[in-house]
Design a protein around this motif. Structure first.
Motif, mmCIF file in Angstrom:
data_model
loop_
_atom_site.group_PDB
_atom_site.id
_atom_site.type_symbol
_atom_site.label_atom_id
_atom_site.label_comp_id
_atom_site.label_asym_id
_atom_site.label_seq_id
_atom_site.Cartn_x
_atom_site.Cartn_y
_atom_site.Cartn_z
ATOM 1 N N GLU A 33 4.761 2.193 22.234
ATOM 2 C CA GLU A 33 5.175 0.794 22.130
ATOM 3 C C GLU A 33 4.015 -0.139 21.817
ATOM 4 O O GLU A 33 4.147 -1.086 21.042
ATOM 5 C CB GLU A 33 5.862 0.364 23.423
ATOM 6 C CG GLU A 33 6.381 -1.057 23.387
ATOM 7 C CD GLU A 33 7.087 -1.467 24.657
ATOM 8 O OE1 GLU A 33 7.252 -2.685 24.871
ATOM 9 O OE2 GLU A 33 7.480 -0.573 25.444
ATOM 10 N N ASP A 34 2.838 0.122 22.411
ATOM 11 C CA ASP A 34 1.690 -0.753 22.171
ATOM 12 C C ASP A 34 1.241 -0.715 20.713
ATOM 13 O O ASP A 34 0.706 -1.693 20.195
ATOM 14 C CB ASP A 34 0.522 -0.347 23.076
ATOM 15 C CG ASP A 34 0.792 -0.656 24.536
ATOM 16 O OD1 ASP A 34 1.675 -1.490 24.805
ATOM 17 O OD2 ASP A 34 0.131 -0.050 25.403
ATOM 18 N N LEU A 36 3.210 -0.326 18.152
ATOM 19 C CA LEU A 36 4.238 -0.865 17.259
ATOM 20 C C LEU A 36 3.962 -2.347 17.023
ATOM 21 O O LEU A 36 4.348 -3.206 17.818
ATOM 22 C CB LEU A 36 5.634 -0.671 17.857
ATOM 23 C CG LEU A 36 6.789 -1.231 17.028
ATOM 24 C CD1 LEU A 36 6.892 -0.529 15.675
ATOM 25 C CD2 LEU A 36 8.114 -1.106 17.793
ATOM 26 N N THR A 37 3.291 -2.648 15.938
ATOM 27 C CA THR A 37 3.029 -4.024 15.549
ATOM 28 C C THR A 37 3.598 -4.244 14.150
ATOM 29 O O THR A 37 3.799 -3.288 13.394
ATOM 30 C CB THR A 37 1.521 -4.320 15.531
ATOM 31 O OG1 THR A 37 0.900 -3.514 14.504
ATOM 32 C CG2 THR A 37 0.892 -3.990 16.881
ATOM 33 N N PHE A 38 3.816 -5.499 13.814
ATOM 34 C CA PHE A 38 4.359 -5.785 12.488
ATOM 35 C C PHE A 38 3.327 -5.470 11.407
ATOM 36 O O PHE A 38 3.689 -5.129 10.286
ATOM 37 C CB PHE A 38 4.824 -7.237 12.417
ATOM 38 C CG PHE A 38 6.235 -7.431 12.894
ATOM 39 C CD1 PHE A 38 7.211 -7.931 12.054
ATOM 40 C CD2 PHE A 38 6.598 -7.088 14.190
ATOM 41 C CE1 PHE A 38 8.522 -8.101 12.481
ATOM 42 C CE2 PHE A 38 7.898 -7.246 14.637
ATOM 43 C CZ PHE A 38 8.870 -7.751 13.783
ATOM 44 N N ARG A 39 2.061 -5.561 11.748
ATOM 45 C CA ARG A 39 1.032 -5.210 10.781
ATOM 46 C C ARG A 39 1.056 -3.710 10.488
ATOM 47 O O ARG A 39 1.022 -3.296 9.323
ATOM 48 C CB ARG A 39 -0.349 -5.618 11.300
ATOM 49 C CG ARG A 39 -1.493 -5.186 10.380
ATOM 50 C CD ARG A 39 -2.829 -5.699 10.874
ATOM 51 N NE ARG A 39 -2.894 -7.157 10.814
ATOM 52 C CZ ARG A 39 -3.969 -7.858 11.168
ATOM 53 N NH1 ARG A 39 -5.051 -7.234 11.631
ATOM 54 N NH2 ARG A 39 -3.959 -9.170 11.066
ATOM 55 N N PRO A 49 4.143 -8.410 6.298
ATOM 56 C CA PRO A 49 4.873 -8.728 7.533
ATOM 57 C C PRO A 49 5.993 -9.740 7.317
ATOM 58 O O PRO A 49 7.035 -9.662 7.965
ATOM 59 C CB PRO A 49 3.773 -9.296 8.446
ATOM 60 C CG PRO A 49 2.513 -8.690 7.932
ATOM 61 C CD PRO A 49 2.684 -8.597 6.444
ATOM 62 N N TYR A 53 9.936 -9.755 8.685
ATOM 63 C CA TYR A 53 10.534 -10.818 9.491
ATOM 64 C C TYR A 53 11.836 -11.343 8.878
ATOM 65 O O TYR A 53 12.649 -11.953 9.575
ATOM 66 C CB TYR A 53 9.548 -11.981 9.660
ATOM 67 C CG TYR A 53 8.528 -11.763 10.752
ATOM 68 C CD1 TYR A 53 8.917 -11.785 12.092
ATOM 69 C CD2 TYR A 53 7.185 -11.544 10.453
ATOM 70 C CE1 TYR A 53 7.984 -11.591 13.104
ATOM 71 C CE2 TYR A 53 6.247 -11.347 11.462
ATOM 72 C CZ TYR A 53 6.660 -11.364 12.785
ATOM 73 O OH TYR A 53 5.731 -11.170 13.782
ATOM 74 N N LYS A 59 9.458 -8.372 17.794
ATOM 75 C CA LYS A 59 9.283 -7.028 18.341
ATOM 76 C C LYS A 59 10.401 -6.661 19.302
ATOM 77 O O LYS A 59 10.844 -5.507 19.333
ATOM 78 C CB LYS A 59 7.922 -6.919 19.040
ATOM 79 C CG LYS A 59 7.622 -5.516 19.542
ATOM 80 C CD LYS A 59 6.195 -5.388 20.038
ATOM 81 C CE LYS A 59 5.902 -3.991 20.533
ATOM 82 N NZ LYS A 59 4.489 -3.807 20.946
#
Length: 239
Positions: A33-34, A36-39, A49, A53, A59
């Motif tokens: 989970e940590d 998982l970023t949009f970048r 990104p 969106y 997230k």
């Protein structure tokens, strides 16, 4: 003036919500989970990104969508027997249970996400989908209507609780390093239980040997059978 040679258009797969969710599941499986970023998601999808969106607000929505996608796939399989499709409601319940059990094993992030979503937003898509998959089979068992909720809830709580605990145990065992396999881990736990105070823990000491070498999946299904036996005894089919 020389004519310009037109380059062929590069055809790229269009960005859709489904592609985004699939990529999010892959990221969750590999980096958690940590990670998982949009970048990171944009890099995986070779886009920006902002384009993501357009389909997903943030997230939290992405995690919910990833959880729903995995659960939907887990409960979609039809129960089967060696000779072909199964017709028993018990087989149907076992199929749903094994689907969720396997999903939590394959996706370490799933169990905590299920717990979070079921407690924070039980009106969302995940809880009704699981409840429906179990409840239809409970109805087919002939359980009286006024007992549908209790019987289905008992099964749902057992399935998610046991599957989640199994996933947590697997994750904990992995932290001991590649040199410690499951058999050794269980042996160490069994040995520790057998060393407990005999006056304070007589039962745990006596059952400790059964922990060694047990099959998690078989134990899980045995628990399903126990719950089903209780449901059949307490809520016999209506006349």
């Amino acid at each position: 003036m020389a004519a310009r040679t037109r380059r062929p258009d590069r055809r790229q797969e269009p960005l859709t919500r489904e592609r985004i969710v699939d990529a999010a599941v892959e990221l969750l499986d590999t980096v958690g989970e940590d990670g998982l970023t949009f970048r990171a998601l944009a890099e995986r999808l070779a886009t920006g990104p902002g384009a993501i969106y357009w389909h997903v607000a943030g997230k939290s929505e992405l995690l919910s969508a990833a959880t729903e996608a995995v659960v939907t796939a887990a409960v979609a399989d039809e129960p089967t027997e060696p000779t072909g499709p199964a017709t028993s409601p018990r087989d149907g319940i076992r199929a749903v249970a094994l689907g969720l059990f396997g999903a939590t094993e394959r996706h370490p992030w799933l169990a905590p996400q299920l717990a979070a979503q079921l407690s924070r937003s039980p009106w969302g898509a995940v809880a009704p989908r699981i409840f429906e998959s179990i409840g239809r089979q409970v109805q087919a068992l002939g359980v009286p209507r006024d007992s549908w909720f209790t019987a289905s809830s008992a099964l749902m709580h057992y399935i998610l609780g046991a599957a989640g605990q199994n996933a947590a145990n697997t994750t904990s065992a992995d932290t001991f390093g590649p040199g410690v396999d499951r058999a050794r881990f269980l042996d160490e736990v069994s040995t520790a239980w057998e060393s407990l105070d005999p006056d304070e823990y007589p039962f745990t000491r006596a059952a400790a040997g059964q922990l060694r070498g047990h099959d998690d999946r078989e134990q899980f299904l045995a628990g399903i059978d126990l719950v089903l036996a209780g449901i059949s005894a307490l809520h016999p089919p209506a006349s």
